[in-house]
Design a protein around this motif. Structure first.
Motif, PDB file in Angstrom:
ATOM      1  N   MET A   1       0.833  -1.210   0.000  1.00 58.09           N
ATOM      2  CA  MET A   1       0.000   0.000   0.000  1.00 58.09           C
ATOM      3  C   MET A   1       0.864   1.256   0.000  1.00 58.09           C
ATOM      4  O   MET A   1       0.477   2.287  -0.556  1.00 58.09           O
ATOM      5  CB  MET A   1      -0.930   0.002   1.210  1.00 58.09           C
ATOM      6  N   THR A   2       2.053   1.171   0.610  1.00 55.01           N
ATOM      7  CA  THR A   2       2.971   2.319   0.588  1.00 55.01           C
ATOM      8  C   THR A   2       3.429   2.613  -0.833  1.00 55.01           C
ATOM      9  O   THR A   2       3.428   3.773  -1.280  1.00 55.01           O
ATOM     10  CB  THR A   2       4.185   2.030   1.489  1.00 55.01           C
ATOM     11  N   PHE A   3       3.819   1.573  -1.563  1.00 62.31           N
ATOM     12  CA  PHE A   3       4.210   1.767  -2.962  1.00 62.31           C
ATOM     13  C   PHE A   3       3.045   2.319  -3.779  1.00 62.31           C
ATOM     14  O   PHE A   3       3.230   3.201  -4.631  1.00 62.31           O
ATOM     15  CB  PHE A   3       4.703   0.447  -3.555  1.00 62.31           C
ATOM     16  N   ALA A   4       1.843   1.808  -3.522  1.00 68.80           N
ATOM     17  CA  ALA A   4       0.683   2.301  -4.263  1.00 68.80           C
ATOM     18  C   ALA A   4       0.458   3.784  -3.991  1.00 68.80           C
ATOM     19  O   ALA A   4       0.151   4.559  -4.908  1.00 68.80           O
ATOM     20  CB  ALA A   4      -0.554   1.491  -3.872  1.00 68.80           C
TER      21      ALA A   4
ATOM     22  N   VAL B   1       2.740   5.990  -3.040  1.00 70.76           N
ATOM     23  CA  VAL B   1       3.821   6.759  -3.676  1.00 70.76           C
ATOM     24  C   VAL B   1       3.543   6.923  -5.163  1.00 70.76           C
ATOM     25  O   VAL B   1       3.711   8.018  -5.733  1.00 70.76           O
ATOM     26  CB  VAL B   1       5.176   6.072  -3.434  1.00 70.76           C
ATOM     27  N   PHE B   2       3.112   5.856  -5.817  1.00 68.65           N
ATOM     28  CA  PHE B   2       2.766   5.956  -7.238  1.00 68.65           C
ATOM     29  C   PHE B   2       1.617   6.932  -7.452  1.00 68.65           C
ATOM     30  O   PHE B   2       1.598   7.685  -8.434  1.00 68.65           O
ATOM     31  CB  PHE B   2       2.387   4.580  -7.787  1.00 68.65           C
ATOM     32  N   ALA B   3       0.642   6.927  -6.530  1.00 71.35           N
ATOM     33  CA  ALA B   3      -0.497   7.848  -6.649  1.00 71.35           C
ATOM     34  C   ALA B   3      -0.044   9.300  -6.528  1.00 71.35           C
ATOM     35  O   ALA B   3      -0.658  10.205  -7.105  1.00 71.35           O
ATOM     36  CB  ALA B   3      -1.540   7.534  -5.577  1.00 71.35           C
ATOM     37  N   VAL B   4       1.040   9.525  -5.783  1.00 71.52           N
ATOM     38  CA  VAL B   4       1.562  10.882  -5.644  1.00 71.52           C
ATOM     39  C   VAL B   4       2.363  11.292  -6.870  1.00 71.52           C
ATOM     40  O   VAL B   4       2.252  12.424  -7.362  1.00 71.52           O
ATOM     41  CB  VAL B   4       2.430  10.981  -4.365  1.00 71.52           C
ATOM     42  N   VAL B   5       3.163  10.381  -7.406  1.00 68.73           N
ATOM     43  CA  VAL B   5       4.138  10.737  -8.448  1.00 68.73           C
ATOM     44  C   VAL B   5       3.562  10.633  -9.858  1.00 68.73           C
ATOM     45  O   VAL B   5       3.806  11.513 -10.712  1.00 68.73           O
ATOM     46  CB  VAL B   5       5.393   9.845  -8.312  1.00 68.73           C
ATOM     47  N   LEU B   6       2.804   9.592 -10.164  1.00 71.60           N
ATOM     48  CA  LEU B   6       2.389   9.335 -11.547  1.00 71.60           C
ATOM     49  C   LEU B   6       1.521  10.432 -12.165  1.00 71.60           C
ATOM     50  O   LEU B   6       1.640  10.685 -13.374  1.00 71.60           O
ATOM     51  CB  LEU B   6       1.659   7.990 -11.624  1.00 71.60           C
ATOM     52  N   PRO B   7       0.621  11.106 -11.416  1.00 66.80           N
ATOM     53  CA  PRO B   7      -0.201  12.139 -12.075  1.00 66.80           C
ATOM     54  C   PRO B   7       0.588  13.256 -12.735  1.00 66.80           C
ATOM     55  O   PRO B   7       0.053  13.938 -13.616  1.00 66.80           O
ATOM     56  CB  PRO B   7      -1.070  12.675 -10.925  1.00 66.80           C
ATOM     57  N   ILE B   8       1.861  13.464 -12.358  1.00 66.34           N
ATOM     58  CA  ILE B   8       2.634  14.517 -13.021  1.00 66.34           C
ATOM     59  C   ILE B   8       2.954  14.117 -14.458  1.00 66.34           C
ATOM     60  O   ILE B   8       3.265  14.960 -15.299  1.00 66.34           O
ATOM     61  CB  ILE B   8       3.932  14.812 -12.237  1.00 66.34           C
ATOM     62  N   LEU B   9       2.860  12.811 -14.756  1.00 65.52           N
ATOM     63  CA  LEU B   9       3.094  12.327 -16.121  1.00 65.52           C
ATOM     64  C   LEU B   9       1.798  12.065 -16.874  1.00 65.52           C
ATOM     65  O   LEU B   9       1.766  12.131 -18.101  1.00 65.52           O
ATOM     66  CB  LEU B   9       3.929  11.035 -16.087  1.00 65.52           C
ATOM     67  N   THR B  10       0.727  11.750 -16.146  1.00 60.31           N
ATOM     68  CA  THR B  10      -0.538  11.382 -16.790  1.00 60.31           C
ATOM     69  C   THR B  10      -1.536  12.523 -16.861  1.00 60.31           C
ATOM     70  O   THR B  10      -2.447  12.499 -17.693  1.00 60.31           O
ATOM     71  CB  THR B  10      -1.188  10.207 -16.049  1.00 60.31           C
ATOM     72  N   GLY B  11      -1.403  13.512 -15.979  1.00 63.60           N
ATOM     73  CA  GLY B  11      -2.341  14.619 -15.975  1.00 63.60           C
ATOM     74  C   GLY B  11      -3.618  14.350 -15.201  1.00 63.60           C
ATOM     75  O   GLY B  11      -4.514  15.194 -15.169  1.00 63.60           O
ATOM     76  N   ASN B  12      -3.761  13.187 -14.541  1.00 62.73           N
ATOM     77  CA  ASN B  12      -4.938  12.910 -13.720  1.00 62.73           C
ATOM     78  C   ASN B  12      -4.950  13.787 -12.478  1.00 62.73           C
ATOM     79  O   ASN B  12      -3.930  14.387 -12.113  1.00 62.73           O
ATOM     80  CB  ASN B  12      -4.960  11.438 -13.299  1.00 62.73           C
ATOM     81  N   ASP B  13      -6.105  13.834 -11.834  1.00 61.75           N
ATOM     82  CA  ASP B  13      -6.228  14.620 -10.614  1.00 61.75           C
ATOM     83  C   ASP B  13      -5.488  13.895  -9.492  1.00 61.75           C
ATOM     84  O   ASP B  13      -5.955  12.844  -9.011  1.00 61.75           O
ATOM     85  CB  ASP B  13      -7.702  14.785 -10.251  1.00 61.75           C
TER      86      ASP B  13
ATOM     87  N   VAL C   1      -7.937   5.719   1.215  1.00 63.10           N
ATOM     88  CA  VAL C   1      -9.103   4.950   1.672  1.00 63.10           C
ATOM     89  C   VAL C   1      -8.774   3.460   1.690  1.00 63.10           C
ATOM     90  O   VAL C   1      -9.092   2.742   2.652  1.00 63.10           O
ATOM     91  CB  VAL C   1     -10.330   5.238   0.780  1.00 63.10           C
ATOM     92  N   LEU C   2      -8.123   2.965   0.637  1.00 59.81           N
ATOM     93  CA  LEU C   2      -7.712   1.564   0.616  1.00 59.81           C
ATOM     94  C   LEU C   2      -6.719   1.264   1.739  1.00 59.81           C
ATOM     95  O   LEU C   2      -6.797   0.214   2.395  1.00 59.81           O
ATOM     96  CB  LEU C   2      -7.081   1.233  -0.739  1.00 59.81           C
ATOM     97  N   PHE C   3      -5.798   2.180   1.962  1.00 57.31           N
ATOM     98  CA  PHE C   3      -4.813   2.032   3.034  1.00 57.31           C
ATOM     99  C   PHE C   3      -5.511   1.894   4.380  1.00 57.31           C
ATOM    100  O   PHE C   3      -5.166   1.027   5.202  1.00 57.31           O
ATOM    101  CB  PHE C   3      -3.885   3.250   3.024  1.00 57.31           C
TER     102      PHE C   3
ATOM    103  N   PHE D   1       6.543   8.192   1.381  1.00 58.65           N
ATOM    104  CA  PHE D   1       5.494   9.171   1.050  1.00 58.65           C
ATOM    105  C   PHE D   1       6.102  10.521   0.692  1.00 58.65           C
ATOM    106  O   PHE D   1       5.795  11.118  -0.350  1.00 58.65           O
ATOM    107  CB  PHE D   1       4.544   9.366   2.237  1.00 58.65           C
ATOM    108  N   PHE D   2       6.961  11.007   1.557  1.00 60.54           N
ATOM    109  CA  PHE D   2       7.395  12.396   1.434  1.00 60.54           C
ATOM    110  C   PHE D   2       8.567  12.561   0.484  1.00 60.54           C
ATOM    111  O   PHE D   2       8.802  13.677   0.013  1.00 60.54           O
ATOM    112  CB  PHE D   2       7.721  12.957   2.821  1.00 60.54           C
ATOM    113  N   ILE D   3       9.278  11.498   0.185  1.00 57.34           N
ATOM    114  CA  ILE D   3      10.299  11.645  -0.856  1.00 57.34           C
ATOM    115  C   ILE D   3       9.619  11.804  -2.212  1.00 57.34           C
ATOM    116  O   ILE D   3      10.055  12.575  -3.067  1.00 57.34           O
ATOM    117  CB  ILE D   3      11.283  10.452  -0.845  1.00 57.34           C
ATOM    118  N   GLY D   4       8.512  11.080  -2.412  1.00 52.11           N
ATOM    119  CA  GLY D   4       7.741  11.274  -3.643  1.00 52.11           C
ATOM    120  C   GLY D   4       7.129  12.652  -3.724  1.00 52.11           C
ATOM    121  O   GLY D   4       7.145  13.310  -4.783  1.00 52.11           O
ATOM    122  N   LEU D   5       6.569  13.121  -2.594  1.00 52.27           N
ATOM    123  CA  LEU D   5       5.948  14.445  -2.585  1.00 52.27           C
ATOM    124  C   LEU D   5       6.978  15.539  -2.855  1.00 52.27           C
ATOM    125  O   LEU D   5       6.708  16.493  -3.604  1.00 52.27           O
ATOM    126  CB  LEU D   5       5.267  14.684  -1.228  1.00 52.27           C
TER     127      LEU D   5
END
Length: 578
Positions: A220-223, A225-237, A247-249, A482-486
């Protein structure tokens, strides 16, 4: 091999289905009512969640948890009867060793064997186990069955296999002519071996849960981190994506907390008397003081955030920059006062538990040898050093010497110790002596049982220590991730803004404008706080201590998360800014 594994899986599924269907027959309500009141509403909730997956105007990642929640509700409704019966079995097994010890003590006295069962049936503290004994009494008193027939009949319906086996053997043994006392005394070693096996099995299950918990939380931690980082490449909210993963966490942690709560052996340390006990002022003072200071700091922090005072920067005037994680950690810090005071008291209770077997064994042997009262024996016995228990023994002697009722003096003794086990075993010793039992036998019986429990508790403490280390390690590692990704995202957003890359073609590849960095930081800190709160209660469940004792871990885990967050962002910013 694959065919064999598939066949074993089908057999297991068929057995589980059969057990679930049988459990519907043992519910307190009819199957029709259960279907109408529970199953049908659960089906509608699941169908509504499926509709929500398709119809709600949210990102797909935010809609995924909705049908998962609906499916969880439906699954819980279907298997609830099995869970209910399993909970009854657990409650019986948790109390069975105390019930059998109490029954053995009563059987050594001069009362009739039916009075033994009637006395135990009235012990509300034994819960479901007392109710099962009460059903045996009901079969004898109302339906005029013999005690051995009633035990054998009830053995076919009792939810606990251990108690069913005990009833069955007890019925056949008494039917063969053996006395209740002989049977129960001979059963003590078997009972203790079964109890130790169940206790150690529960601790082994906790070890498995520990490994599974670590794997799931890291996933869940990896998930997240991906949720924080990936939108900068995909443009999602990114805010909606991060919220959905959080919520899943939360669901994963709540699920593991529920499983740990169900798996941990029931073995409370504290005794909570209805009357006032020594040390209550100290305990309540620490609770009110720690909680009051916490509310004051929360009020000051909140007022400052809304512009009604200096707020937290005014309290931390010695810091040039009050970082956001400190707004989380500083206000709850006074709770550690309560945790420390309760921890000290809990350690004292544990020390008293360790001394009580020696005390009750010496008391019983001396009473039997001198053929004298407890007061006369305590005249010399109180001079021995029983560690943390010595003060309570001295008070017991003074109360008995002042001709206070024996029951009242022993009741005050258990209040002094605050120990659940001392309260139960002291009551057994008192009842056994009052009804004519041999004090030496009573002392040895109680001492043997409590020594066995103390040894198991030591294993439990070791398991709790390893779990504590795991939780602290996971908290630090997860917060760092979390915060290294942020911070990486924040630096990329700043660079994009500084160089005006959002106006160039590269803006179609990098989407920094979708980020609300402060809001995402708030969400991540919420995870840190929730993890600290739930982890502290997991620790309390595993070691069997007072829930308020978990305030120590709650504060320390929150500070660990806040400190890791500040250090991570500072370090990453310094490295990437070189």
């Amino acid at each position: 091999m694959a065919v064999k594994q598939f066949g074993d899986g089908l057999a297991t599924a068929a057995q589980l289905t059969s057990e679930v269907m049988e459990s519907y027959e043992q519910l307190d309500i009819s199957k029709g009512k259960y279907v109408g009141l529970v199953l049908l509403p659960a089906v509608f909730v699941f169908l509504g969640s499926v509709v929500g997956l398709v119809a709600l105007p949210l990102p797909f990642a935010a809609r995924v948890p909705i049908p998962m929640f609906g499916g969880l509700v439906l699954f819980a409704a279907v298997i609830y009867p099995k869970i209910y019966l399993s909970s009854l079995e657990t409650k019986i097994d948790n109390q069975l060793h105390l019930v059998m010890t109490h029954m053995t003590v009563l059987s050594t006295t001069n009362i009739d064997r039916m009075e033994v069962f009637r006395t135990l049936a009235q012990e509300e503290e034994y819960g479901v186990a007392a109710e099962e004994i009460g059903r045996v009494v009901h079969l004898v008193d109302t339906w005029n069955q013999s005690l051995d027939d009633a035990c054998r009949r009830r053995a076919q319906e009792v939810p606990s296999d251990a108690m069913a086996d005990f009833f069955d053997r007890l019925g056949y043994t008494m039917g063969a002519g053996q006395s209740l006392e002989e049977f129960l005394v001979s059963e003590q070693d078997v009972m203790l071996a079964q109890y130790e096996t169940r206790y150690e099995s529960a601790l082994s299950n906790l070890e498995v849960m520990k490994d599974l918990y670590m794997s799931m939380i890291l996933s869940m931690t990896f998930a997240l981190v991906f949720a924080v980082v990936l939108p900068i490449l995909t443009g999602n909210d990114p805010t909606a994506t991060v919220a959905a993963v959080i919520v899943l966490f939360v669901f994963v942690q709540l699920g593991f907390y529920a499983m740990i709560r169900a798996t941990s052996p029931y073995d409370p340390i504290w005794y909570h008397p209805d009357e006032r006990a020594p040390g209550d002022v100290k305990l309540w003072g620490s609770l009110i003081g720690g909680g009051g200071l916490t509310f004051v700091l929360i009020g000051i922090t909140a007022a400052g955030m809304f512009g009604y005072g200096p707020g937290l920067p005014g309290l931390l005037f010695f810091l040039d920059d009050v970082r956001l994680p400190l707004y989380l950690a500083v206000p709850i810090s006074p709770l550690i006062i309560t945790g420390v005071v309760l921890r000290q008291e809990e350690q004292a209770i544990t020390a008293r538990d360790g001394e009580f077997p020696s005390f009750v064994r010496a008391l019983g042997a001396t009473e039997s040898a001198k053929q004298s009262t407890t007061t006369d024996v305590l005249t010399t016995l109180r001079d021995k050093n029983f560690g943390e228990l010595s003060e309570a023994i001295e008070r017991l002697y003074r109360r008995l010497n002042m001709r206070i009722s024996t029951e009242g003096a022993w009741r005050a003794f258990t209040r002094d110790t605050r120990s659940y086990l001392i309260q139960k075993f002291s009551e057994m010793y008192l009842v056994g002596r009052r009804m004519g039992g041999d004090p030496k036998m009573l002392g040895e019986l109680i001492s043997k049982n409590m020594n066995a429990v103390n040894q198991l508790r030591e294993q439990r403490r070791q398991a709790a220590m390893t779990f504590i280390g795991l939780l602290y390690g996971i908290t630090a590692a997860a917060t760092f991730a979390f915060f290294i990704g942020l911070e990486i995202v924040a630096i990329l957003a700043d660079l994009t803004s500084d160089f005006g890359l959002d106006q160039m073609d590269i803006g179609q590849i990098v989407y920094p404008g979708a980020y609300d960095i402060p809001l995402i930081e708030y969400l991540l800190l919420t995870v840190v706080l929730f993890n600290a709160a739930l982890s502290s209660q997991m620790i309390r469940r595993i070691d069997g201590g007072n829930p308020a004792n978990g305030y120590i871990h709650f504060v320390l885990l929150t500070w660990l998360g806040a400190g890791t967050a500040i250090a991570t962002r500072t370090l990453v910013n310094a490295i990437l800014s070189i």
